[in-house]
Design an enzyme around this catalytic site. Structure first.
Site, mmCIF file in Angstrom:
data_model
loop_
_atom_site.group_PDB
_atom_site.id
_atom_site.type_symbol
_atom_site.label_atom_id
_atom_site.label_comp_id
_atom_site.label_asym_id
_atom_site.label_seq_id
_atom_site.Cartn_x
_atom_site.Cartn_y
_atom_site.Cartn_z
ATOM 1 N N ARG A 49 147.036 55.231 76.323
ATOM 2 C CA ARG A 49 147.092 54.585 75.009
ATOM 3 C C ARG A 49 146.321 55.404 73.990
ATOM 4 O O ARG A 49 145.150 55.164 73.747
ATOM 5 C CB ARG A 49 146.494 53.191 75.093
ATOM 6 C CG ARG A 49 147.534 52.144 75.422
ATOM 7 C CD ARG A 49 146.945 50.781 75.334
ATOM 8 N NE ARG A 49 145.654 50.724 76.017
ATOM 9 C CZ ARG A 49 144.939 49.628 76.153
ATOM 10 N NH1 ARG A 49 145.363 48.504 75.653
ATOM 11 N NH2 ARG A 49 143.783 49.640 76.786
ATOM 12 N N ASP A 91 151.485 52.353 76.467
ATOM 13 C CA ASP A 91 150.722 51.188 76.890
ATOM 14 C C ASP A 91 151.482 50.663 78.106
ATOM 15 O O ASP A 91 152.651 50.268 77.978
ATOM 16 C CB ASP A 91 150.706 50.167 75.747
ATOM 17 C CG ASP A 91 149.960 48.905 76.140
ATOM 18 O OD1 ASP A 91 149.787 48.673 77.351
ATOM 19 O OD2 ASP A 91 149.554 48.163 75.234
ATOM 20 N N LYS A 146 142.031 55.040 95.107
ATOM 21 C CA LYS A 146 141.203 54.034 95.756
ATOM 22 C C LYS A 146 140.278 53.399 94.724
ATOM 23 O O LYS A 146 140.045 54.022 93.699
ATOM 24 C CB LYS A 146 140.394 54.634 96.914
ATOM 25 C CG LYS A 146 139.649 55.891 96.569
ATOM 26 C CD LYS A 146 138.198 55.944 96.247
ATOM 27 C CE LYS A 146 137.368 54.841 95.784
ATOM 28 N NZ LYS A 146 136.288 55.230 94.849
ATOM 29 N N LYS A 180 138.357 67.074 101.654
ATOM 30 C CA LYS A 180 137.175 67.954 101.685
ATOM 31 C C LYS A 180 137.210 68.840 102.924
ATOM 32 O O LYS A 180 137.491 68.366 104.022
ATOM 33 C CB LYS A 180 135.892 67.107 101.687
ATOM 34 C CG LYS A 180 135.667 66.367 100.375
ATOM 35 C CD LYS A 180 134.318 65.690 100.357
ATOM 36 C CE LYS A 180 134.199 64.844 99.098
ATOM 37 N NZ LYS A 180 133.111 65.204 98.228
ATOM 38 N N ASP A 233 133.551 50.680 96.272
ATOM 39 C CA ASP A 233 133.744 52.001 95.654
ATOM 40 C C ASP A 233 133.601 53.113 96.695
ATOM 41 O O ASP A 233 134.279 54.133 96.618
ATOM 42 C CB ASP A 233 132.688 52.184 94.546
ATOM 43 C CG ASP A 233 132.910 53.446 93.728
ATOM 44 O OD1 ASP A 233 134.055 53.662 93.299
ATOM 45 O OD2 ASP A 233 131.948 54.204 93.511
ATOM 46 N N HIS A 238 135.766 55.929 101.489
ATOM 47 C CA HIS A 238 135.229 57.219 101.926
ATOM 48 C C HIS A 238 134.424 57.098 103.236
ATOM 49 O O HIS A 238 134.608 57.869 104.173
ATOM 50 C CB HIS A 238 134.300 57.815 100.868
ATOM 51 C CG HIS A 238 134.939 57.959 99.517
ATOM 52 N ND1 HIS A 238 136.267 58.234 99.352
ATOM 53 C CD2 HIS A 238 134.420 57.880 98.266
ATOM 54 C CE1 HIS A 238 136.540 58.316 98.043
ATOM 55 N NE2 HIS A 238 135.443 58.099 97.375
ATOM 56 N N LYS A 338 123.687 54.992 94.654
ATOM 57 C CA LYS A 338 123.601 55.780 93.414
ATOM 58 C C LYS A 338 122.133 55.876 93.017
ATOM 59 O O LYS A 338 121.323 55.026 93.382
ATOM 60 C CB LYS A 338 124.382 55.091 92.298
ATOM 61 C CG LYS A 338 125.798 54.709 92.707
ATOM 62 C CD LYS A 338 126.841 55.422 91.880
ATOM 63 C CE LYS A 338 128.244 55.012 92.191
ATOM 64 N NZ LYS A 338 128.949 55.825 93.171
HETATM 65 C C1 BG6 Z 1 134.422 58.257 93.895
HETATM 66 C C2 BG6 Z 1 133.616 57.062 93.446
HETATM 67 O O1 BG6 Z 1 135.511 57.848 94.675
HETATM 68 O O2 BG6 Z 1 133.594 59.128 94.659
HETATM 69 C C3 BG6 Z 1 132.410 57.514 92.647
HETATM 70 O O3 BG6 Z 1 134.428 56.217 92.646
HETATM 71 C C4 BG6 Z 1 131.600 58.510 93.423
HETATM 72 O O4 BG6 Z 1 131.599 56.401 92.286
HETATM 73 C C5 BG6 Z 1 132.483 59.643 93.941
HETATM 74 O O5 BG6 Z 1 130.588 59.026 92.570
HETATM 75 C C6 BG6 Z 1 131.729 60.558 94.879
HETATM 76 O O6 BG6 Z 1 132.548 61.642 95.212
HETATM 77 P P1 BG6 Z 1 131.932 63.043 95.626
HETATM 78 O O7 BG6 Z 1 133.101 63.873 95.978
HETATM 79 O O8 BG6 Z 1 131.153 63.534 94.454
HETATM 80 O O9 BG6 Z 1 131.025 62.751 96.800
#
Ligand code: BG6
Length: 490
Positions: A49, A91, A146, A180, A233, A238, A338
């Protein structure tokens, strides 16, 4: 000879204005250009948008690449790359806007790839908009970010919705950790070395720790993150992916289907955590203000756009048990957060202690051999062991030593960013590094009861931790209850 199966594509990025597009996708695409991996007729179409014309989008893309790529932009490569860029003001809630996209896509007969870098609640409108404008031919592909949904029910809903318009072979569910280099190497390490292969079970291994630690906070994504939290998240996707790769049995072959089948078996064996054990098996925290690498940082609830009374977790630690023969009695301790002191990801495998101590004046009783797999940064593999301290002492004196392989420093290795690899795979039409619907739904089945239990259990209210520390004190308690400690960052 390897046959290059790269095809001319139109890559449409929904969410072109967003963080993911600027921080990860555009820089990765530029790098692929530099590596000469993009087909000469491929175009990149930002969609969002905004009233931008192509020139404005090119400018914005250049600024993003400059800020998020750790290298100088090469003028010749940039010139080639910028001619691929287009922009479409859309949009996604406006069905008619998809005909603007159609006009651009009709200019070529490229394979269309949609990258949905948008929140889960916008996806249905995208699917319907595409269908309505007949923009979902059998040859098209769609990449979903994701977390897919916010719980099992919403994830199923999205999967059911998309299945009306796209077949499974067209759907690429992304988890960038699977792109990775160090995660791919885990499979090679485990199944090509008899040293690890034969010692990978509860007879030899005491416990396993997985840490994914980040220095960053929310980076302007408060509204997204506050509805998600570290659990959805990072853990739901992951970290559970890392766990399944570490714990899975040997797949029948190295094909995508065999590996996914083994990972799925692990997800199905995760011992459930709910009201009765959530306090002893999980810890959640939220960062308060503090200092990271000499810089003062605000608390989570003082970040841009923040609401003061948020109970969203920015740190999670969990003790996980896998209910199968191989891992019975071996806890896996996971932690991620974090605003921790360092950005790094690591797996530490602790082997069982020696049952009989011949070296009475040594620290053997406390010592455990360790295999330390540093996934990021400076990918390396270390084995910690004891040896005799050289010298003329009458008694044996033992000291700690390491064997270390610096994976990232090998000359032959050009470490590829995860998004570069996965974007390239999607352009090649190869799904093996993407996650299956079953895996995602199985992960939610395990995550949902924890999140529900957190809501109900008072004792488990969120604990604050100072930014720049390793999370709330209860994270240490999670291990000290079992007479263990977190392996320190070094
Ligand atoms: C993302 C998350 O999927 O992965 C983020 O939404 C996170 O919050 C990030 O910071 C971390 O990825 P990487 O590759 O930097 O470890």
């Amino acid at each position: 000879m390897i046959i290059e199966i790269n095809q001319a594509c139109d890559l449409v990025i929904f969410g072109a204005k967003g963080d993911l597009s600027k921080r990860k996708l555009l820089p990765a695409l530029y790098k692929l250009e530099k590596l000469n991996k993009i087909h000469k007729n491929t175009r990149i179409i930002g969609a969002g948008r905004a009233d931008w014309n192509i020139q404005e989008y090119i400018k914005i893309a250049k600024t993003a690449i400059k800020s998020f790529l750790n290298e100088k932009i090469d003028d010749i490569i940039w010139k080639k790359f910028s001619t691929r860029l287009y922009f479409c003001n859309i949009d996604v809630y406006e069905k008619l806007h998809f005909f603007r996209l159609k006009k651009i896509l009709n200019q070529k007969k490229n394979i269309i790839i949609y990258y949905c870098a948008m929140p889960p609640n916008t996806l249905h409108s995208i699917f319907i908009g595409l269908k309505n404008a007949s923009l979902n031919p059998d040859s098209s592909r769609i990449i979903l970010e994701k977390p897919l949904g916010v719980c099992l029910e919403s994830s199923k809903k999205i999967n059911n919705q998309i299945s009306k318009y796209f077949t499974e072979s067209q759907i690429f569910r992304i988890d960038h950790y699977l792109g990775k280099e160090s995660i791919l190497n885990l499979i090679a390490l485990r199944f090509s070395n008899s040293l690890f292969f034969h010692n990978w079970n509860n007879e030899i291994i005491d416990h396993i720790q997985i840490t994914v630690s980040e220095e960053v906070g929310i980076e302007g994504r408060w509204n997204y993150f506050n509805n998600t939290g570290q659990m959805k998240d990072m853990v739901q996707n992951h970290i559970l992916q890392i766990l399944t790769i570490i714990a899975m049995d040997q797949p029948e072959s190295i094909t995508s289907e065999s590996i996914k089948a083994e990972k799925l078996k692990i997800l199905r064996c995760l011992k459930s955590i709910s009201n009765h054990n959530v306090n002893t098996h999980t810890v959640r925290g939220q960062y308060s203000s503090g200092t990271i690498k000499g810089k003062n940082v605000p608390s989570y609830i003082k970040e841009e756009d923040a609401k003061k009374n948020s109970q969203t977790e920015t740190f999670v630690a969990i003790k996980v048990n896998i209910d199968n023969k191989k891992w019975f009695g071996v806890p896996f301790y996971l932690r991620t957060g974090k605003r921790l002191p360092h950005k790094y990801s690591e797996i530490v495998v602790f082997f069982k202690k020696i049952p009989v101590n011949l070296f009475k004046n040594s620290n053997l009783q406390e010592f455990q051999n360790k295999l330390i797999l540093r996934l990021e940064p400076n990918e390396n593999i270390k084995i910690e062991f004891l040896n005799k301290r050289p010298g003329l002492d009458q008694e044996y004196k033992l000291e700690n030593s390491y064997l270390k392989s610096n994976y990232s420093k090998k000359k032959s290795i050009n470490l590829i960013d995860a998004y570069e690899r996965l974007l390239l795979e999607s352009m090649r039409g190869i799904q093996s590094l993407f996650v299956s619907r079953e895996e995602i739904e199985e992960s939610w089945k395990w995550i949902d009861p924890i999140v529900e239990a957190w809501k109900k259990t008072k004792n488990n209210e969120i604990q604050l931790y100072k930014s720049g520390t390793w999370g709330p004190e209860n994270s240490n308690l999670l291990l000290s209850r079992d007479n263990r400690v977190w392996y320190e960052f070094n």
